[in-house]
Design a protein around this motif. Sequence first.
Motif, PDB file in Angstrom:
ATOM      1  N   TYR A  54       5.392   4.222   4.209  1.00  0.00           N
ATOM      2  CA  TYR A  54       5.690   3.282   5.285  1.00  0.00           C
ATOM      3  C   TYR A  54       7.154   2.841   5.222  1.00  0.00           C
ATOM      4  N   GLU A 103       9.365   1.411   2.077  1.00  0.00           N
ATOM      5  CA  GLU A 103       8.702   1.684   0.801  1.00  0.00           C
ATOM      6  C   GLU A 103       9.488   2.691  -0.035  1.00  0.00           C
ATOM      7  N   ALA A 106      22.488   2.167 -14.755  1.00  0.00           N
ATOM      8  CA  ALA A 106      22.082   0.810 -14.404  1.00  0.00           C
ATOM      9  C   ALA A 106      22.761   0.378 -13.107  1.00  0.00           C
ATOM     10  N   ASP A 150      20.955  -0.491  -9.433  1.00  0.00           N
ATOM     11  CA  ASP A 150      21.150  -1.748  -8.723  1.00  0.00           C
ATOM     12  C   ASP A 150      21.659  -1.488  -7.313  1.00  0.00           C
ATOM     13  N   ARG A 197      18.781  -0.142  -5.175  1.00  0.00           N
ATOM     14  CA  ARG A 197      17.846  -1.216  -4.828  1.00  0.00           C
ATOM     15  C   ARG A 197      18.404  -2.106  -3.727  1.00  0.00           C
ATOM     16  N   ARG A 215      16.902  -2.514   0.109  1.00  0.00           N
ATOM     17  CA  ARG A 215      16.499  -3.813   0.646  1.00  0.00           C
ATOM     18  C   ARG A 215      17.281  -4.171   1.902  1.00  0.00           C
ATOM     19  N   GLU A 216      18.625  -3.980   1.859  1.00  0.00           N
ATOM     20  CA  GLU A 216      19.443  -4.426   2.981  1.00  0.00           C
ATOM     21  C   GLU A 216      19.295  -3.543   4.216  1.00  0.00           C
ATOM     22  N   ARG A 253      10.013   2.355 -12.696  1.00  0.00           N
ATOM     23  CA  ARG A 253       9.529   0.978 -12.787  1.00  0.00           C
ATOM     24  C   ARG A 253      10.458   0.028 -12.046  1.00  0.00           C
ATOM     25  N   LEU A 254      11.759   0.286 -12.159  1.00  0.00           N
ATOM     26  CA  LEU A 254      12.715  -0.609 -11.516  1.00  0.00           C
ATOM     27  C   LEU A 254      12.939  -0.272 -10.040  1.00  0.00           C
ATOM     28  N   ASP A 277       8.139   1.229  -5.551  1.00  0.00           N
ATOM     29  CA  ASP A 277       7.011   0.336  -5.296  1.00  0.00           C
ATOM     30  C   ASP A 277       5.720   1.016  -5.700  1.00  0.00           C
ATOM     31  N   ARG A 278       5.625   2.290  -5.341  1.00  0.00           N
ATOM     32  CA  ARG A 278       4.414   3.053  -5.619  1.00  0.00           C
ATOM     33  C   ARG A 278       4.749   4.284  -6.431  1.00  0.00           C
ATOM     34  N   LEU A 318       0.122   1.391  -7.320  1.00  0.00           N
ATOM     35  CA  LEU A 318       1.292   0.549  -7.495  1.00  0.00           C
ATOM     36  C   LEU A 318       1.989   0.964  -8.783  1.00  0.00           C
ATOM     37  N   ASP A 334       3.670  -0.631 -11.157  1.00  0.00           N
ATOM     38  CA  ASP A 334       3.380  -1.364 -12.396  1.00  0.00           C
ATOM     39  C   ASP A 334       1.929  -1.194 -12.819  1.00  0.00           C
ATOM     40  N   GLN A 335       1.042  -1.008 -11.842  1.00  0.00           N
ATOM     41  CA  GLN A 335      -0.365  -0.807 -12.202  1.00  0.00           C
ATOM     42  C   GLN A 335      -0.550   0.553 -12.887  1.00  0.00           C
ATOM     43  N   ASP A 349       1.015   0.221 -16.393  1.00  0.00           N
ATOM     44  CA  ASP A 349       0.396  -0.743 -17.314  1.00  0.00           C
ATOM     45  C   ASP A 349      -1.095  -0.497 -17.514  1.00  0.00           C
TER      46      ASP A 349
END
Lengths: 226, 256
Positions: free
Chosen positions: B28, B31, B186, B190, B193, B197-198, B214-215, B218-219, B233, B235-236, B239
Amino acid sequence: MINIKNVSKNFTLHNQNSVEIPVMENANLTVKPGECVGLTGASGAGKSTLMRMVYGNYLTQAGRIMVGDLDIVTALPRQILELRRETLGYVSQFLRVVPRVPTLDVVSEPMLAVGVSRDAAHERARELLTKLRIPERLWQLSPLTFSGGEQQRVNIARGFAHEYPAMLLDEPTASLDVANRETVLSLIEDAKARGAAIIGIFHDEAARARVCDREIDVSTYTPKVV
Amino acid sequence: MTPLLKVENVSKYYGNRLGCRDVSFELYPGEVLGIVGESGSGKSTLLNCLAGHLEPDTGEVVFDTRANGPKDTVTMSEPERRMLSRTDWAFVHQNPRDGLRMSVSAGGNVGERLMAVGARHYGNIRSTAIDWLDKVEINEDRTDDRPSEFSGGMQQRLQIARNLVTGPRLIFMDEPTGGLDVSVQARLLDLLRGLVRELGLSAIVVTHDLAVVRLLADRLMVMKDGHVIETGLTDQVLDDPQHGYTQLLVSSVLQV
């Protein structure tokens, strides 16, 4: 706001002879807006596990976990992402951020994600960092270089930056000195006053007594090992 | 909401060898999807099928085009697909040499994408190029230098600027931080990301680095032997992994 019904969870370890470890059985819990419920129980009873299940970080095998109108157990990843962005906040014990990003931006990020302007987000981030006694000279540095207690407070600032209607707090006052502990507790009280539903884990009994309206002993949901 | 990309039962064989099989998912707007797996698991094959670099043997890759809504990119005509890859799509290669013209100046590399979509005014092209070089933290005084004179990290950032200048909506990345110093990595993470977002970009990131997904993602989709064995997800999946292979993968990561 948060409604946990007949929830069960087990871990299957495929690389260790597919051992099945049941960790949660028939857990029930309801949290109303403006209410804070404390999870208690010995270490390993499943306090953090239950919290992670509510956040969608752990999968749930059976039952229903409603946060607002969304059932976390059956929700699609993107629905959970939206929920986390808008509705459900989580302050964990560990800070996880992109290296080399300034503290001010780390704290602002959740607000930028919901469309707050950069100036307004920085303004609120400054306010929170000041409240939590992070010296201003550190704001342009990455929090990964900070001490444990400072990282914890940055994490709290980030967690409280956006005013989530529901929050999960995993030991927010651990390893804090008296003054900072007081600040965090007042942040929690403010959140309750604006109507946030909160589930918290506090090892500090005085803190628990002060902010929690009820306590739930998670060990009653720990499956009995035969 | 219409998915930006809808992938259905994509399979690709190399002769008798399996590339990837029966992959389906939806992406989507906004994402970021991570694809992880060991080398040879089919993740790059899949990415190339999605981006139109390889033709899948079966399946559909439906992209929500600006003009005509959802269209299957596998069956669309070559010119149409090329137009997409110049405008709405971007592809960041693992090796910047594959995505840049090494003997053309940095500014020219960015400007070329603009000219490909019809920009002709030299002054505008140059100022847009400089603007984008600034966004990826390349100094204006390097505009006329060739990428062959740049460091690996700078080349990678230049490749990102070249790709994003036409305002794509979907960006494919193949190990975007592979082979870079952790310090450069790194900064790049950044940067990516912030851009996601923007600009509200969607992205598909192939990598074998779990810390990167991880950073960034989203999925997450985990591949092994050409199959998708687990999704969820990010993190799911990391983890609370459900599949034996994912559990092995996650528990094999070295702690720093």
